[in-house]
Design an enzyme around this catalytic site. Structure first.
Site, short mmCIF file in Angstrom:
data_model
loop_
_atom_site.label_atom_id
_atom_site.label_comp_id
_atom_site.label_asym_id
_atom_site.label_seq_id
_atom_site.Cartn_x
_atom_site.Cartn_y
_atom_site.Cartn_z
CG ASP A 162 -2.09 0.93 1.08
OD1 ASP A 162 -2.32 1.42 -0.05
OD2 ASP A 162 -2.76 1.18 2.09
CG HIS A 220 -0.03 1.86 -9.53
ND1 HIS A 220 -0.28 1.51 -8.22
CD2 HIS A 220 -1.13 2.56 -9.94
CE1 HIS A 220 -1.48 1.95 -7.87
NE2 HIS A 220 -2.01 2.60 -8.89
CG LEU A 278 9.51 -17.31 -3.16
CD1 LEU A 278 9.23 -17.27 -1.66
CD2 LEU A 278 10.11 -15.97 -3.60
#
Ligand code: IPE
Ligand code: MG
Length: 216
Positions: free
Chosen positions: A2, A19, A113
């Site tokens: 955020d 972004h 991962l």
């Protein structure tokens, strides 16, 4: 993740640039997560509520997601990252959905991962979708295991640590079922400023917590 919008505003650049800066931060964090032995990392990329943003911003985010997948998948694949997407993918554009499915196929055998990308994800929606998916309720009721099997990522382990950036202290519909016992970590940094070292700090902090799961 955020704070992209506030980061853009504070740097006097368009939201889209915020972004994009967030995407760069993500790349660094994913790499470090693999290096320090995190097995599962879930990132909240786009919520079911994010459609309510101005059309320009939504369009730009969708473009960014496609670009990121095209650009990063080969490298992530080479690094042993398995990519998985959770959320309501039926509402995504067919071209993006095809990329998602392709990325999952291509990286499906990787084990270093597991990167879960929450895309068009909402925790309440996930619970509702799971309820709809449960074909029938057995007479003795639904078990936790049966319910979990109906979630978007049935094998996604419960998060041990949830990190929220930008000073907000709420879950905002993120992994509601799975986060029941998660440790919560709040960082004041805006997401584009969150670094791999910040991830390590959060993980180190997690190491100091004592988890009892309701026990003594
Ligand atoms: C998070 O940053 C990114 C997405 C929701 C895709 P925000 O865009 O929510 O940033 P703020 O909250 O406006 O600063
Ligand atoms: Mg926000």
């Amino acid at each position: 993740m955020d704070g992209n919008g506030r980061w853009a505003r504070s740097h006097n650049v368009p939201i889209a640039a915020g972004h994009r800066a967030g995407a760069r931060a993500l790349k660094e964090v994913v790499r470090r997560a693999g290096d320090i032995g995190v097995s599962d990392l879930t990132v909240f990329s786009f919520s079911t509520e994010n459609w309510n943003r101005p059309k320009d911003e939504v369009d730009d985010l969708m473009t960014l997601f496609s670009e990121m997948i095209d650009r990063e998948v080969p490298e992530l694949d080479a690094e042993g990252v398995q990519m998985r997407f959770i959320g309501r993918r039926d509402d995504l554009a067919p071209a993006l959905r095809a990329r998602i499915e392709d990325a999952e196929r291509r990286t499906g055998e990787n084990t270093r991962l597991r990167l879960f990308i929450a895309m068009n994800y909402g925790g309440r929606q996930e619970i509702l979708d799971a309820v709809s998916r449960l074909a029938s309720v057995p007479e003795d009721g639904v078990t936790e295991d049966a319910f979990r099997a109906a979630l978007y990522g049935p094998d996604l382990i419960d998060p041990e640590l949830v990190i929220r950036t930008s000073g907000e202290q709420r879950l905002s519909n993120f992994l509601l079922w799975q986060s029941a016992y998660a440790e919560l970590y709040f960082s004041d940094k805006l997401w584009p400023d969150f670094t791999a070292d910040d991830l390590e700090l959060a993980v180190a902090h997690y190491g100091t917590r004592e988890r009892r799961f309701g026990g003594r």
